[in-house]
Enzyme design. Sequence first.
Site, PDB file in Angstrom:
ATOM      1  N   GLY A 167       0.833  -1.210   0.000  1.00 49.94           N
ATOM      2  CA  GLY A 167       0.000   0.000   0.000  1.00 49.94           C
ATOM      3  C   GLY A 167       0.857   1.246   0.000  1.00 49.94           C
ATOM      4  O   GLY A 167       2.037   1.208  -0.369  1.00 49.94           O
ATOM      5  N   VAL A 171       0.435   4.860   5.009  1.00 50.50           N
ATOM      6  CA  VAL A 171      -0.168   3.796   5.825  1.00 50.50           C
ATOM      7  C   VAL A 171       0.911   2.788   6.238  1.00 50.50           C
ATOM      8  O   VAL A 171       0.852   2.217   7.331  1.00 50.50           O
ATOM      9  CB  VAL A 171      -1.344   3.131   5.075  1.00 50.50           C
ATOM     10  CG1 VAL A 171      -1.926   1.988   5.888  1.00 50.50           C
ATOM     11  CG2 VAL A 171      -2.436   4.154   4.773  1.00 50.50           C
ATOM     12  N   GLY A 172       1.927   2.610   5.389  1.00 58.63           N
ATOM     13  CA  GLY A 172       3.037   1.711   5.712  1.00 58.63           C
ATOM     14  C   GLY A 172       3.664   2.069   7.059  1.00 58.63           C
ATOM     15  O   GLY A 172       4.014   1.198   7.859  1.00 58.63           O
ATOM     16  N   GLU A 189       5.588  -3.248   1.047  1.00 61.39           N
ATOM     17  CA  GLU A 189       5.643  -3.051  -0.414  1.00 61.39           C
ATOM     18  C   GLU A 189       4.907  -1.752  -0.691  1.00 61.39           C
ATOM     19  O   GLU A 189       3.678  -1.736  -0.796  1.00 61.39           O
ATOM     20  CB  GLU A 189       4.988  -4.235  -1.134  1.00 61.39           C
ATOM     21  CG  GLU A 189       5.700  -5.562  -0.937  1.00 61.39           C
ATOM     22  CD  GLU A 189       7.032  -5.647  -1.682  1.00 61.39           C
ATOM     23  OE1 GLU A 189       7.235  -4.870  -2.647  1.00 61.39           O
ATOM     24  OE2 GLU A 189       7.877  -6.470  -1.297  1.00 61.39           O
ATOM     25  N   CYS A 223       1.813   0.572  -9.015  1.00 61.68           N
ATOM     26  CA  CYS A 223       2.869   1.072  -8.124  1.00 61.68           C
ATOM     27  C   CYS A 223       4.163   1.373  -8.850  1.00 61.68           C
ATOM     28  O   CYS A 223       4.921   2.241  -8.435  1.00 61.68           O
ATOM     29  CB  CYS A 223       3.128   0.077  -7.008  1.00 61.68           C
ATOM     30  SG  CYS A 223       3.569  -1.563  -7.601  1.00 61.68           S
TER      31      CYS A 223
HETATM   32  P1  NAD Z   1      -3.582   2.227   1.039  1.00 63.65           P
HETATM   33  O1  NAD Z   1      -2.311   2.343   1.800  1.00 63.65           O
HETATM   34  O2  NAD Z   1      -4.555   3.329   1.116  1.00 63.65           O
HETATM   35  O3  NAD Z   1      -4.375   0.914   1.453  1.00 63.65           O
HETATM   36  C1  NAD Z   1      -3.776  -0.355   1.495  1.00 63.65           C
HETATM   37  C2  NAD Z   1      -4.395  -1.168   2.604  1.00 63.65           C
HETATM   38  O4  NAD Z   1      -4.190  -0.517   3.840  1.00 63.65           O
HETATM   39  C3  NAD Z   1      -5.908  -1.398   2.468  1.00 63.65           C
HETATM   40  O5  NAD Z   1      -6.177  -2.774   2.653  1.00 63.65           O
HETATM   41  C4  NAD Z   1      -6.508  -0.564   3.578  1.00 63.65           C
HETATM   42  O6  NAD Z   1      -7.587  -1.198   4.188  1.00 63.65           O
HETATM   43  C5  NAD Z   1      -5.396  -0.443   4.581  1.00 63.65           C
HETATM   44  N1  NAD Z   1      -5.441   0.842   5.281  1.00 63.65           N
HETATM   45  C6  NAD Z   1      -5.728   2.059   4.756  1.00 63.65           C
HETATM   46  N2  NAD Z   1      -5.637   3.020   5.708  1.00 63.65           N
HETATM   47  C7  NAD Z   1      -5.275   2.397   6.843  1.00 63.65           C
HETATM   48  C8  NAD Z   1      -5.015   2.836   8.189  1.00 63.65           C
HETATM   49  N3  NAD Z   1      -5.130   4.114   8.542  1.00 63.65           N
HETATM   50  N4  NAD Z   1      -4.656   1.912   9.104  1.00 63.65           N
HETATM   51  C9  NAD Z   1      -4.543   0.612   8.764  1.00 63.65           C
HETATM   52  N5  NAD Z   1      -4.782   0.136   7.513  1.00 63.65           N
HETATM   53  C10 NAD Z   1      -5.149   1.009   6.581  1.00 63.65           C
HETATM   54  O7  NAD Z   1      -3.111   1.963  -0.473  1.00 63.65           O
HETATM   55  P2  NAD Z   1      -4.019   1.840  -1.759  1.00 63.65           P
HETATM   56  O8  NAD Z   1      -4.625   3.165  -2.075  1.00 63.65           O
HETATM   57  O9  NAD Z   1      -4.925   0.654  -1.663  1.00 63.65           O
HETATM   58  O10 NAD Z   1      -2.907   1.497  -2.871  1.00 63.65           O
HETATM   59  C11 NAD Z   1      -2.139   2.448  -3.504  1.00 63.65           C
HETATM   60  C12 NAD Z   1      -0.737   2.501  -2.960  1.00 63.65           C
HETATM   61  O11 NAD Z   1      -0.173   1.206  -2.878  1.00 63.65           O
HETATM   62  C13 NAD Z   1       0.187   3.281  -3.864  1.00 63.65           C
HETATM   63  O12 NAD Z   1       1.059   4.048  -3.090  1.00 63.65           O
HETATM   64  C14 NAD Z   1       0.933   2.204  -4.622  1.00 63.65           C
HETATM   65  O13 NAD Z   1       2.173   2.620  -5.134  1.00 63.65           O
HETATM   66  C15 NAD Z   1       1.068   1.159  -3.573  1.00 63.65           C
HETATM   67  N6  NAD Z   1       1.249  -0.159  -4.158  1.00 63.65           N
HETATM   68  C16 NAD Z   1       2.444  -0.787  -3.986  1.00 63.65           C
HETATM   69  C17 NAD Z   1       2.652  -2.027  -4.564  1.00 63.65           C
HETATM   70  C18 NAD Z   1       3.969  -2.746  -4.414  1.00 63.65           C
HETATM   71  O14 NAD Z   1       4.042  -3.903  -4.779  1.00 63.65           O
HETATM   72  N7  NAD Z   1       5.004  -2.114  -3.902  1.00 63.65           N
HETATM   73  C19 NAD Z   1       1.635  -2.625  -5.303  1.00 63.65           C
HETATM   74  C20 NAD Z   1       0.420  -1.972  -5.448  1.00 63.65           C
HETATM   75  C21 NAD Z   1       0.238  -0.733  -4.864  1.00 63.65           C
END
Ligand code: NAD
Length: 429
Positions: A167, A171-172, A189, A223
């Site tokens: 993600g 959030v990471g 990731e 991503c």
């Molecule tokens: P996101 O971080 O918003 O959400 C990812 C997950 O985190 C979801 O399942 C969500 O439920 C959870 N989440 C969201 N907010 C949270 C919080 N406050 N506390 C705990 N959990 C929470 O990401 P997204 O919008 O779903 O995806 C887009 C991002 O992911 C982009 O930055 C993209 O580059 C990245 N991404 C990375 C990869 C990789 O392999 N490196 C692959 C796909 C996407």
Amino acid sequence: VQMEKQVVDGLREVFQSGRSRLLQYRKQQHRAPNTYNTSLFELISIENDIKLVESDMADWAAPRPVKKNLNSTLDDVYIKPKPLGVVLIIGTWNYSWAMILQPLVGAIAVGNAAVLKPSELSEHSARLMKELLPLYLDKEMYQVVTGRVLETQELLKQRFDHIFYTGSSTVGKLVMEAAARHLTPVTLELGGKSPCYVDKNCDIVVGCRRITWGKFANCGQMCIAPDYILCEPSIQDRIVEEIQKTLLEFYHKDPKSSPDYCRIINTRHFDRVLALMNECTIALGGESDRSQCYIAPTVLKNVLPHFKIMQEEIFGPLLPIITVNDLSEAIHLINAREKPLARYVFSSDKTVFFSLPVSGGVTVNYVLMHYTVDTLPFGGVGNSGMGRYHGRHTFDQLSHHRACLIKSFAMESLNDARYPPLTAARLRK
Ligand code: NAD
């Protein structure tokens, strides 16, 4: 709250039964979901990972002998990968299946139990995953938990043996903070702004065709999509021209009616992406329709590094071009930012692509493709993440590498030098 705790406690109990450690069990679990329709682009990488794991898992799981030192010459010394326990896998909406199932393939291969938390934004996929997976997998060992941010936060309060999170970087950080409370190791990731340097000494026609494919596939919601282009001013207009020709070829005159052109996930992201265009000069595209979350493939020229569009990952179909005077200015600009997940360079000159600063991965003269080689580790560095996966790398990431030394009872006199009282004579031995 109780539900999340019950799920994790239940999985830990089932994990301790030991059945997930049997090689035959792990093979069977892998074959089960492989009957899915893999015609979708996204599922091919999952299928490839399953095939690789199927053929090589026994080797990966076997003891790995290491070089011995003088003290251990007569011993068995090796590393044995062991399952960690219960793994939490949190996925994104943009590749809602691959981001959950690819780590899961590795988790099963090692013999871990797993909780899967698909993104709430791709809610239909999440629901389908919850419905389908128990039909194929051991439902006591692998469980899907659906829900929104609150449910994810509750899950994160539980003690896991590893958290595999895909993600955003924002959030990471929250995930890592929660993991720290239990000293749980994490794989993150994440994303970032992956730069794409186009050298004037390259095949601009072919290069732009490739960039156009990688930038506008899935409407830029990838991503490792090239986030922005860096080039010398003399080739900026040629790049725009070549991208325009390719867009016509790929999506025809009206991308909105092309079956191959996607939409933005929701209106929140639609508004966010559209706002990034504010200060920019539109060279191509720019049209949008909120009712459909449609944003046309858009190229922005003469963008400056301090513009809003350069402050966050775009994750949409906007391609800014920043002009630089030479390669060293491009490198300087890249180095002033967070380390990205990917870097792209188009050049016929090897010294150009070897001079690129650090990034999670790199593809030269193409985009995205390092992701598809399942023998390469996929992952970020710095702000774009930590840890790596795909194929054997997922197996290693989700296992504990136990250091093993096995001695026999024979030749005890050889050990005497170690025992007190330490006399000079003993030390000489
Ligand atoms: P996101 O971080 O918003 O959400 C990812 C997950 O985190 C979801 O399942 C969500 O439920 C959870 N989440 C969201 N907010 C949270 C919080 N406050 N506390 C705990 N959990 C929470 O990401 P997204 O919008 O779903 O995806 C887009 C991002 O992911 C982009 O930055 C993209 O580059 C990245 N991404 C990375 C990869 C990789 O392999 N490196 C692959 C796909 C996407």
